[in-house]
Design a protein around this motif. Sequence first.
Motif, mmCIF file in Angstrom:
data_model
loop_
_atom_site.group_PDB
_atom_site.id
_atom_site.type_symbol
_atom_site.label_atom_id
_atom_site.label_comp_id
_atom_site.label_asym_id
_atom_site.label_seq_id
_atom_site.Cartn_x
_atom_site.Cartn_y
_atom_site.Cartn_z
ATOM 1 N N LEU A 117 -11.966 -42.816 -121.562
ATOM 2 C CA LEU A 117 -11.129 -41.671 -121.908
ATOM 3 C C LEU A 117 -10.537 -41.916 -123.298
ATOM 4 N N THR A 118 -10.911 -41.072 -124.258
ATOM 5 C CA THR A 118 -10.411 -41.186 -125.627
ATOM 6 C C THR A 118 -9.245 -40.224 -125.814
ATOM 7 N N ILE A 119 -8.112 -40.758 -126.280
ATOM 8 C CA ILE A 119 -6.880 -39.965 -126.430
ATOM 9 C C ILE A 119 -6.503 -39.956 -127.905
ATOM 10 N N THR A 120 -6.291 -38.763 -128.442
ATOM 11 C CA THR A 120 -5.863 -38.604 -129.828
ATOM 12 C C THR A 120 -4.474 -37.989 -129.843
ATOM 13 N N MET A 121 -3.554 -38.649 -130.549
ATOM 14 C CA MET A 121 -2.174 -38.174 -130.588
ATOM 15 C C MET A 121 -2.087 -36.862 -131.369
ATOM 16 N N PRO A 122 -1.108 -36.039 -131.037
ATOM 17 C CA PRO A 122 -1.013 -34.733 -131.717
ATOM 18 C C PRO A 122 -0.684 -34.846 -133.206
ATOM 19 N N GLU A 123 -0.036 -35.928 -133.632
ATOM 20 C CA GLU A 123 0.288 -36.099 -135.044
ATOM 21 C C GLU A 123 -0.214 -37.468 -135.501
ATOM 22 N N PRO A 124 -0.739 -37.572 -136.729
ATOM 23 C CA PRO A 124 -1.358 -38.827 -137.180
ATOM 24 C C PRO A 124 -0.381 -40.001 -137.260
ATOM 25 N N ASP A 125 0.899 -39.740 -137.522
ATOM 26 C CA ASP A 125 1.841 -40.843 -137.727
ATOM 27 C C ASP A 125 2.529 -41.298 -136.447
ATOM 28 N N MET A 126 2.092 -40.816 -135.314
ATOM 29 C CA MET A 126 2.711 -41.211 -134.052
ATOM 30 C C MET A 126 2.180 -42.575 -133.604
ATOM 31 N N THR A 127 3.106 -43.444 -133.192
ATOM 32 C CA THR A 127 2.751 -44.773 -132.687
ATOM 33 C C THR A 127 3.174 -44.870 -131.228
ATOM 34 N N VAL A 128 2.263 -45.319 -130.390
ATOM 35 C CA VAL A 128 2.514 -45.353 -128.953
ATOM 36 C C VAL A 128 3.343 -46.582 -128.600
ATOM 37 N N ASP A 129 4.366 -46.375 -127.778
ATOM 38 C CA ASP A 129 5.145 -47.487 -127.236
ATOM 39 C C ASP A 129 4.350 -48.088 -126.076
ATOM 40 N N SER A 130 3.930 -49.344 -126.220
ATOM 41 C CA SER A 130 3.048 -49.958 -125.218
ATOM 42 C C SER A 130 3.720 -50.064 -123.849
ATOM 43 N N SER A 131 5.045 -50.111 -123.805
ATOM 44 C CA SER A 131 5.722 -50.229 -122.511
ATOM 45 C C SER A 131 5.627 -48.949 -121.688
ATOM 46 N N SER A 132 5.255 -47.836 -122.302
ATOM 47 C CA SER A 132 5.149 -46.576 -121.571
ATOM 48 C C SER A 132 3.739 -46.285 -121.097
ATOM 49 N N LEU A 133 2.796 -47.200 -121.371
ATOM 50 C CA LEU A 133 1.410 -46.962 -120.983
ATOM 51 C C LEU A 133 1.251 -47.127 -119.472
ATOM 52 N N PRO A 134 0.263 -46.486 -118.874
ATOM 53 C CA PRO A 134 0.023 -46.640 -117.435
ATOM 54 C C PRO A 134 -0.300 -48.098 -117.082
ATOM 55 N N GLN A 135 -0.010 -48.462 -115.882
ATOM 56 C CA GLN A 135 -0.222 -49.843 -115.438
ATOM 57 C C GLN A 135 -1.711 -50.128 -115.291
ATOM 58 N N ARG A 136 -2.136 -51.263 -115.814
ATOM 59 C CA ARG A 136 -3.552 -51.644 -115.734
ATOM 60 C C ARG A 136 -3.842 -52.297 -114.385
ATOM 61 N N ASP A 137 -5.147 -52.445 -114.119
ATOM 62 C CA ASP A 137 -5.626 -53.114 -112.901
ATOM 63 C C ASP A 137 -5.026 -52.500 -111.643
ATOM 64 N N ARG A 138 -5.035 -51.200 -111.575
ATOM 65 C CA ARG A 138 -4.578 -50.533 -110.362
ATOM 66 C C ARG A 138 -5.365 -49.247 -110.170
ATOM 67 N N ARG A 139 -5.279 -48.720 -108.977
ATOM 68 C CA ARG A 139 -6.035 -47.532 -108.605
ATOM 69 C C ARG A 139 -5.223 -46.285 -108.897
ATOM 70 N N TYR A 140 -5.915 -45.259 -109.401
ATOM 71 C CA TYR A 140 -5.292 -43.960 -109.676
ATOM 72 C C TYR A 140 -6.052 -42.901 -108.899
ATOM 73 N N GLY A 141 -5.372 -42.374 -107.883
ATOM 74 C CA GLY A 141 -6.032 -41.383 -107.052
ATOM 75 C C GLY A 141 -7.055 -42.046 -106.134
ATOM 76 N N ALA A 142 -7.931 -41.223 -105.594
ATOM 77 C CA ALA A 142 -8.937 -41.719 -104.648
ATOM 78 C C ALA A 142 -10.211 -42.186 -105.333
#
Length: 281
Positions: A41-66
């Motif tokens: 899944l490729t995600i492009t931020m709405p504005e070029p100068d936006m930097t993602v806060d890594s602490s807000s990212l979804p948790q890795r190594d876990r199941r999402y949905g079925a």
Amino acid sequence: MRFVSLLFFCMLSLPALADENVATASLERSWGLQLGDELVLTITMPEPDMTVDSSSLPQRDRRYGAWLHLNRIEQADNGLKMYFQLINVPIEKQALETPEFSIRTTEGQFVTVPGVPMTIGSMLAADIGELRAAMLKPDHAPVLLETQAARQQVQLALLVLVLTLLVLAGWHLGLRPRHRKPFANAVFHLFLMKWRGRKDADAATRLLHEAINQTAGTVIVHSHLQVIWDAAPWLEPLNDQIERFYQQSTAHFFAREAAGAVDFDEIYALTKACRAREKLA
């Protein structure tokens, strides 16, 4: 009055809607997906100068949905890449969407990652008759390996081991009496007598006398025990026991009136004690 309140609420909601940020999300492949496939899944931020806060990212190594499991996340230029794995599929082909996330930038702005449509399906046919035909068949009969040669080698090795142990036992017990020291030879014969159930105290006494005489190099009598201490000083710690043995032996064999019977186990214990000293000599 009701119309004025509704208009006022709409005016307050407009800035919030204007501030909502929605990222652009896409899948490298969204169709023909089957069990075990990886989705990028490729995600492009709405504005070029936006930097993602890594602490807000979804948790890795876990199941999402079925259906999906999030393996890892990589930060790219002005966006992210999320690597999902398809861990479950429906029996029939089905159109679904990836999970929707909300992430935060380092400036505190919230960005919504929308779900992306995808089509997944099973490798099995949807028709129940075809489904039964496609089910796994039972395992075939095991292929037996030829083990005759290996068994013969194991039997030969065991035979060689048994023969070796027998030779060593025979050599140790009876084939090397000439190499035994006097007390070792006496202990060996006393052990055989005890093992056979023939506890002959007179024979045991003569064996111990013979071992002491061989150690001293001459015949030892009760009145000349100093000879054995001079010839074998390592026996001197057993002075009292050996002297008592000679007293009992003299009283038993040479007294006019026969003394009490000599105890076999006592002679055997004294012989073993002499043998222990003989080992250290």
